[in-house]
Design an enzyme around this catalytic site. Structure first.
Site, PDB file in Angstrom:
ATOM      1  N   LYS A  99       0.839  -1.192   0.000  1.00  0.00           N
ATOM      2  CA  LYS A  99       0.000   0.000   0.000  1.00  0.00           C
ATOM      3  C   LYS A  99       0.881   1.252   0.000  1.00  0.00           C
ATOM      4  O   LYS A  99       2.022   1.225   0.492  1.00  0.00           O
ATOM      5  CB  LYS A  99      -0.867   0.041   1.266  1.00  0.00           C
ATOM      6  CG  LYS A  99      -1.908  -1.045   1.393  1.00  0.00           C
ATOM      7  CD  LYS A  99      -2.646  -0.893   2.727  1.00  0.00           C
ATOM      8  CE  LYS A  99      -3.652  -2.000   2.951  1.00  0.00           C
ATOM      9  NZ  LYS A  99      -4.814  -1.889   2.059  1.00  0.00           N
ATOM     10  N   ARG A 103     -10.054 -11.808   2.331  1.00  0.00           N
ATOM     11  CA  ARG A 103     -10.904 -12.907   1.847  1.00  0.00           C
ATOM     12  C   ARG A 103     -10.168 -14.248   1.938  1.00  0.00           C
ATOM     13  O   ARG A 103     -10.799 -15.288   2.076  1.00  0.00           O
ATOM     14  CB  ARG A 103     -11.367 -12.608   0.425  1.00  0.00           C
ATOM     15  CG  ARG A 103     -10.279 -12.530  -0.608  1.00  0.00           C
ATOM     16  CD  ARG A 103     -10.705 -11.754  -1.842  1.00  0.00           C
ATOM     17  NE  ARG A 103     -10.909 -10.346  -1.532  1.00  0.00           N
ATOM     18  CZ  ARG A 103     -11.358  -9.453  -2.397  1.00  0.00           C
ATOM     19  NH1 ARG A 103     -11.651  -9.809  -3.634  1.00  0.00           N
ATOM     20  NH2 ARG A 103     -11.519  -8.191  -2.048  1.00  0.00           N
TER      21      ARG A 103
END
Length: 503
Positions: A282, A356
């Site tokens: 990020k 996920r």
């Protein structure tokens, strides 16, 4: 094998004020601040019980300042022994209006340094729900995470008195106030977990917290799987994400075995205690709040603890896959393929879509107990925040009655969510040329794509997914929360579990 280290104790970072309901007249209420709710256009009616002289002075000042009782309008005036505040509540319909009023009263009390606060409940005192909502708002608005500040803490509001001359049996309100205290304590615990610096709030810290929750609670039991047990159980997603960190992962469960339970509910919460994005790194600015990526895990642990405190007759278990997601030398690489315990394979194309991957493991484990329903909470996608902003969670489900129950629980608790469609046609976006699935789609409908990925691991069990990326962390002060972790989901889940317990 399961972890068996001794668990240290710690003091809570936020404490609750004393909450009481009493029968009294306004002149008989001893408080530093007496708050009088005013409906829109109802100043004369609101001030009447305060006595002729004080009522006249307040009515005059209200007219001069054009205070009519609109939401959050406030007028302070001296009274014997303290101050009185007229507080606008608008139409005053619904629990949210009263929560907001309680929160506004708390903020004003903190501003003027009032330690003893009273709210004149008047004709509303016969409704325990109103009293509970005022108390809940008052308590929630007082949260601060200031354990790392060096300056002296200012005095805090110590007590809230809900008073009315119509409250003939104050004890009737006691269960509602006790329930508020239990739920708010759970919300504060979730906020504390998320707000801790990431070097403190590690997977092991999360596991120790679950153990501490069991102290003195006969219906609660916790278990923490270490790295060896995680490997033995085949939790490939959790193992893969954890590879880049020196901190070992944990798989944490907390169960409330409610007496007389006829329903079994599984709550799954994402527990990524810090998310750098892994090798799909990020930007630095985006990492500043990534300690909040375990807000779902914190919420489900607190919801189970609250269910135990409320003695709800439901069997509910929280499942929290906990890890950091860092770009270490052994980190998972884009293009890696992992195989889950159910045989399903996943190509990992973006290591920043790690939530996920760990949730898939937890959903599989939760399904082993054959629950009546599975609800997962996760700060899963930035797309959820883009879609609904910071006040609503996205809800997706494979079972409409479950979705309706959660939507209703959100409205009652004030923790709102909005249902998005689980569009099966979009599943083609997560097909992989080298594995059964890939962990990212083509860039559109990101929140739906994330939910479709998770749906592959729940089978036919009724399941709902709450993407809480928006409301889990506040960038500014909110009526019921300070900047930082909000504890979103705890009150919603408790309300849902109440409905399950009621049948």
């Amino acid at each position: 094998m399961s972890e068996s280290r001794p668990v240290p104790t710690s003091e809570p970072l936020a404490t609750l004020p004393t909450l009481r309901a009493v029968k009294a007249t306004p002149s008989g209420v001893r408080a530093d601040l007496l708050v009088v709710p005013v409906r829109d256009g109802g100043v004369a009616e609101a001030v009447k019980p305060l006595g002729r002289a004080l009522a006249a002075a307040l009515a005059k000042r209200a007219k001069e300042s054009d205070l009519r009782g609109r939401v959050d309008e406030l007028l302070l005036h001296p009274r014997e022994g303290g101050m009185v505040a007229l507080l606008g509540i608008g139409a005053g319909n619904g629990a949210d209006a009263w929560r907001r009023a309680g929160a506004r009263a708390r903020r004003e009390a903190e501003r003027i340094g009032a330690r003893r606060v009273a709210v004149w409940a008047g004709t509303y005192a016969g409704d325990a729900g109103v009293l509970g909502a005022i108390a809940e708002g008052f308590a929630l608005a007082g949260y601060r995470f200031d354990g790392y500040r060096s300056e002296t803490r200012p005095p805090r509001a110590e007590s809230l008195l809900l008073a009315s001359d119509l409250l003939t049996k104050p004890a009737v309100a006691r269960p509602a106030l006790d329930a508020v205290a239990s739920v708010v304590t759970a919300v504060f615990a979730a906020r504390d977990l998320v707000n801790e610096p990431p070097s403190i709030g590690t997977p092991r810290h999360l596991a120790e917290h679950a153990r501490r929750l069991c102290a003195g609670a006969s219906t609660l039991s916790a278990e923490s799987w270490d790295a060896k047990r995680i490997a033995k159980e085949g939790l490939a997603g959790l193992q893969g994400v954890a590879r880049g960190s020196a901190e070992e992962p944990r798989f944490v469960t907390l169960r409330h075995a409610g007496k007389g339970a006829t329903k079994r509910i599984a709550l799954v919460g994402k527990g990524v205690t810090f998310d750098s994005g892994g090798l799909s790194l990020k930007p630095a600015k985006s990492m500043e709040t990534m300690k909040y990526d375990m807000a779902g895990g914190a919420a489900v642990l607190s919801a189970v603890a609250a269910a135990a405190a409320l003695e709800l007759p439901v069997d509910v278990t929280a499942y929290v896959p906990a890890t950091e997601n860092l770009p270490g030398g052994r980190a998972q690489k884009p293009g890696d393929v992992i195989r889950y315990a159910n045989g399903r394979t996943v190509e990992v194309l973006n290591t920043d879509a790690e939530g996920r991957l760990v949730l898939a493991d937890a959903l599989l484990v939760a399904g082993r107990s054959r629950p009546d329903a599975i609800v997962d909470l996760a700060t899963l996608t930035g797309a959820a925040r883009i879609a609904l902003g910071s006040l609503y969670a996205c809800l997706l489900a494979n079972d409409q009655p479950l979705a309706e129950a959660l939507l209703a629980a959100g409205r009652t608790s004030g923790e709102l969510c909005w249902q998005l469609p689980l569009v099966r046609e979009y599943r083609d976006d997560i097909k992989s040329p080298v594995a059964d699935l890939k962990n990212v789609g083509g860039g559109e409908a990101g929140t739906i794509i994330g939910a479709l990925f998770l749906a592959e691991f729940v089978g036919t069990t009724p399941w709902a997914h709450l993407d809480i990326a928006g409301p889990a962390f506040a960038e500014r002060e909110l009526p019921l929360a300070s900047r930082g972790a909000t504890g979103y989901g705890v009150r919603l889940l408790v309300e849902y579990l109440r409905g399950v317990a009621a049948g």
